[in-house]
Design a protein around this motif. Structure first.
Motif, PDB file in Angstrom:
ATOM      1  N   TYR A 129      27.522  43.800  44.819  1.00 42.16           N
ATOM      2  CA  TYR A 129      27.993  43.392  43.492  1.00 42.16           C
ATOM      3  C   TYR A 129      28.880  42.152  43.590  1.00 42.16           C
ATOM      4  O   TYR A 129      28.843  41.281  42.712  1.00 42.16           O
ATOM      5  CB  TYR A 129      28.773  44.532  42.830  1.00 42.16           C
ATOM      6  CG  TYR A 129      27.949  45.748  42.494  1.00 42.16           C
ATOM      7  CD1 TYR A 129      26.590  45.636  42.188  1.00 42.16           C
ATOM      8  CD2 TYR A 129      28.510  47.027  42.490  1.00 42.16           C
ATOM      9  CE1 TYR A 129      25.829  46.755  41.878  1.00 42.16           C
ATOM     10  CE2 TYR A 129      27.757  48.148  42.177  1.00 42.16           C
ATOM     11  CZ  TYR A 129      26.421  48.006  41.882  1.00 42.16           C
ATOM     12  OH  TYR A 129      25.673  49.115  41.570  1.00 42.16           O
ATOM     13  N   LEU A 130      29.682  42.066  44.650  1.00 45.66           N
ATOM     14  CA  LEU A 130      30.517  40.885  44.861  1.00 45.66           C
ATOM     15  C   LEU A 130      29.654  39.651  45.096  1.00 45.66           C
ATOM     16  O   LEU A 130      29.902  38.587  44.516  1.00 45.66           O
ATOM     17  CB  LEU A 130      31.453  41.106  46.050  1.00 45.66           C
ATOM     18  CG  LEU A 130      32.639  42.046  45.832  1.00 45.66           C
ATOM     19  CD1 LEU A 130      33.265  42.438  47.170  1.00 45.66           C
ATOM     20  CD2 LEU A 130      33.680  41.399  44.914  1.00 45.66           C
ATOM     21  N   HIS A 187      34.383  40.645  40.357  1.00 44.49           N
ATOM     22  CA  HIS A 187      35.188  39.495  40.734  1.00 44.49           C
ATOM     23  C   HIS A 187      35.828  39.707  42.105  1.00 44.49           C
ATOM     24  O   HIS A 187      36.074  40.830  42.533  1.00 44.49           O
ATOM     25  CB  HIS A 187      36.263  39.200  39.678  1.00 44.49           C
ATOM     26  CG  HIS A 187      37.061  40.391  39.251  1.00 44.49           C
ATOM     27  ND1 HIS A 187      36.517  41.462  38.566  1.00 44.49           N
ATOM     28  CD2 HIS A 187      38.386  40.689  39.403  1.00 44.49           C
ATOM     29  CE1 HIS A 187      37.453  42.355  38.327  1.00 44.49           C
ATOM     30  NE2 HIS A 187      38.591  41.923  38.821  1.00 44.49           N
ATOM     31  N   ARG A 188      36.068  38.603  42.774  1.00 47.66           N
ATOM     32  CA  ARG A 188      36.619  38.635  44.124  1.00 47.66           C
ATOM     33  C   ARG A 188      38.031  39.206  44.136  1.00 47.66           C
ATOM     34  O   ARG A 188      38.791  39.035  43.179  1.00 47.66           O
ATOM     35  CB  ARG A 188      36.636  37.239  44.738  1.00 47.66           C
ATOM     36  CG  ARG A 188      35.265  36.613  44.901  1.00 47.66           C
ATOM     37  CD  ARG A 188      34.540  37.223  46.069  1.00 47.66           C
ATOM     38  NE  ARG A 188      33.175  36.717  46.180  1.00 47.66           N
ATOM     39  CZ  ARG A 188      32.329  37.095  47.133  1.00 47.66           C
ATOM     40  NH1 ARG A 188      32.721  37.978  48.037  1.00 47.66           N
ATOM     41  NH2 ARG A 188      31.105  36.610  47.166  1.00 47.66           N
ATOM     42  N   GLY A 189      38.379  39.866  45.248  1.00 48.08           N
ATOM     43  CA  GLY A 189      39.733  40.355  45.421  1.00 48.08           C
ATOM     44  C   GLY A 189      40.644  39.268  45.959  1.00 48.08           C
ATOM     45  O   GLY A 189      40.211  38.164  46.282  1.00 48.08           O
ATOM     46  N   GLU A 190      41.922  39.592  46.048  1.00 46.37           N
ATOM     47  CA  GLU A 190      42.912  38.650  46.580  1.00 46.37           C
ATOM     48  C   GLU A 190      42.870  38.694  48.106  1.00 46.37           C
ATOM     49  O   GLU A 190      43.062  39.749  48.719  1.00 46.37           O
ATOM     50  CB  GLU A 190      44.305  39.042  46.084  1.00 46.37           C
ATOM     51  CG  GLU A 190      45.413  38.159  46.628  1.00 46.37           C
ATOM     52  CD  GLU A 190      46.792  38.677  46.266  1.00 46.37           C
ATOM     53  OE1 GLU A 190      47.789  38.085  46.730  1.00 46.37           O
ATOM     54  OE2 GLU A 190      46.869  39.696  45.526  1.00 46.37           O
ATOM     55  N   GLU A 230      43.296  47.681  39.865  1.00 40.44           N
ATOM     56  CA  GLU A 230      42.665  48.529  38.843  1.00 40.44           C
ATOM     57  C   GLU A 230      41.588  47.784  38.056  1.00 40.44           C
ATOM     58  O   GLU A 230      40.628  48.404  37.577  1.00 40.44           O
ATOM     59  CB  GLU A 230      43.725  49.063  37.874  1.00 40.44           C
ATOM     60  CG  GLU A 230      44.721  50.028  38.511  1.00 40.44           C
ATOM     61  CD  GLU A 230      44.051  51.285  39.022  1.00 40.44           C
ATOM     62  OE1 GLU A 230      43.170  51.825  38.329  1.00 40.44           O
ATOM     63  OE2 GLU A 230      44.428  51.739  40.132  1.00 40.44           O
ATOM     64  N   SER A 231      41.736  46.469  37.916  1.00 34.62           N
ATOM     65  CA  SER A 231      40.715  45.712  37.192  1.00 34.62           C
ATOM     66  C   SER A 231      39.382  45.755  37.926  1.00 34.62           C
ATOM     67  O   SER A 231      38.315  45.812  37.296  1.00 34.62           O
ATOM     68  CB  SER A 231      41.158  44.255  36.998  1.00 34.62           C
ATOM     69  OG  SER A 231      41.165  43.543  38.226  1.00 34.62           O
ATOM     70  N   HIS A 232      39.426  45.766  39.252  1.00 34.71           N
ATOM     71  CA  HIS A 232      38.199  45.878  40.038  1.00 34.71           C
ATOM     72  C   HIS A 232      37.591  47.277  39.898  1.00 34.71           C
ATOM     73  O   HIS A 232      36.375  47.431  39.802  1.00 34.71           O
ATOM     74  CB  HIS A 232      38.481  45.588  41.515  1.00 34.71           C
ATOM     75  CG  HIS A 232      38.883  44.175  41.787  1.00 34.71           C
ATOM     76  ND1 HIS A 232      40.197  43.752  41.750  1.00 34.71           N
ATOM     77  CD2 HIS A 232      38.146  43.079  42.090  1.00 34.71           C
ATOM     78  CE1 HIS A 232      40.248  42.470  42.025  1.00 34.71           C
ATOM     79  NE2 HIS A 232      39.026  42.025  42.237  1.00 34.71           N
ATOM     80  N   LEU A 233      38.454  48.272  39.874  1.00 37.14           N
ATOM     81  CA  LEU A 233      37.973  49.651  39.727  1.00 37.14           C
ATOM     82  C   LEU A 233      37.300  49.832  38.372  1.00 37.14           C
ATOM     83  O   LEU A 233      36.199  50.407  38.286  1.00 37.14           O
ATOM     84  CB  LEU A 233      39.140  50.631  39.877  1.00 37.14           C
ATOM     85  CG  LEU A 233      38.803  52.117  39.787  1.00 37.14           C
ATOM     86  CD1 LEU A 233      37.825  52.534  40.869  1.00 37.14           C
ATOM     87  CD2 LEU A 233      40.073  52.954  39.869  1.00 37.14           C
TER      88      LEU A 233
END
Length: 206
Positions: free
Chosen positions: A20-21, A27-30, A41-44
């Motif tokens: 999915y990434l 969206h990508r993580g930090e 939580e936005s990724h979850l």
């Protein structure tokens, strides 16, 4: 959280999350190091939405991406979003274009129920193809039966929009429209089959 925790909390396998990434659905993580990223939580929440659209709703990766881009647009419009979502779940992609006579038959049905359908809407062509498929069975469509379906669909559509009216935050409204459209279609079809089985047992069972 790391990707392993994101996987555990969402129930989505790590390879699927990485897919999915790569496909731009998540969206990508930090970045915390060259090979590590932190997720929140936005990724979850997005991952749960992606899973609902693709794994349960059956949307293609391209269809899910279009829907998510509509949600994330600077000025999201509910009418446009509904159009993108309905196009994404459209099951007749690649089918032959309906004839003018088939489109006229579909138009007569929608006009009879006072429905607005844009002339270029894929739903207009889809309805024409379904009605044509009924003709191809060798049986003329039973318009009383079809109109009963239309009235039931109208009631469901009214209920859908009433439900969306319960939300005030735009983000929640958009997600409700998308998930309700995709999974609501599956729910309606499944409830119909359950009801048919129950009615068959009531009428013919011992």
């Amino acid at each position: 959280m790391r990707i392993s925790e994101l996987s555990q909390r969402s129930g989505v396998p790590v390879p699927s999350i990485k897919f999915y990434l790569r496909e731009g659905l998540l969206h990508r993580g930090e970045l915390t190091s060259p090979n590590q990223a932190r997720y929140d939580e936005s990724h979850l929440n997005r991952l749960r939405l992606v899973s609902a659209l693709t794994e349960v709703g059956g949307l293609s990766v391209a269809g899910a991406r279009d829907v998510l881009q509509a949600i994330d647009s600077d000025e999201p419009n509910l009418d446009d979003l509904m159009g993108v979502t309905l196009k994404a779940v459209q099951p007749f992609t690649g089918a032959p274009e309906p004839t003018e006579a088939e489109l006229a038959e579909a138009d007569a049905l929608t006009e009879r129920h006072n429905w607005y359908v844009h002339p270029d809407s894929p739903l207009r062509a889809e309805l024409a193809r379904v009605l044509s498929a009924l003709h191809s069975t060798g049986l003329a469509p039973d318009w009383e039966w079809i109109d009963d379906y239309a009235r039931a669909a109208d009631a469901v559509a009214h209920r859908d929009h009433d439900y969306v009216g319960n939300f005030t935050e735009l983000d929640e409204i958009l997600k409700t429209v998308v998930v309700g459209t995709v999974l609501g279609e599956r729910l309606l079809a499944t409830l119909r089959r359950v009801a048919q089985a129950s009615e068959a047992h009531r009428r013919y069972g011992i």
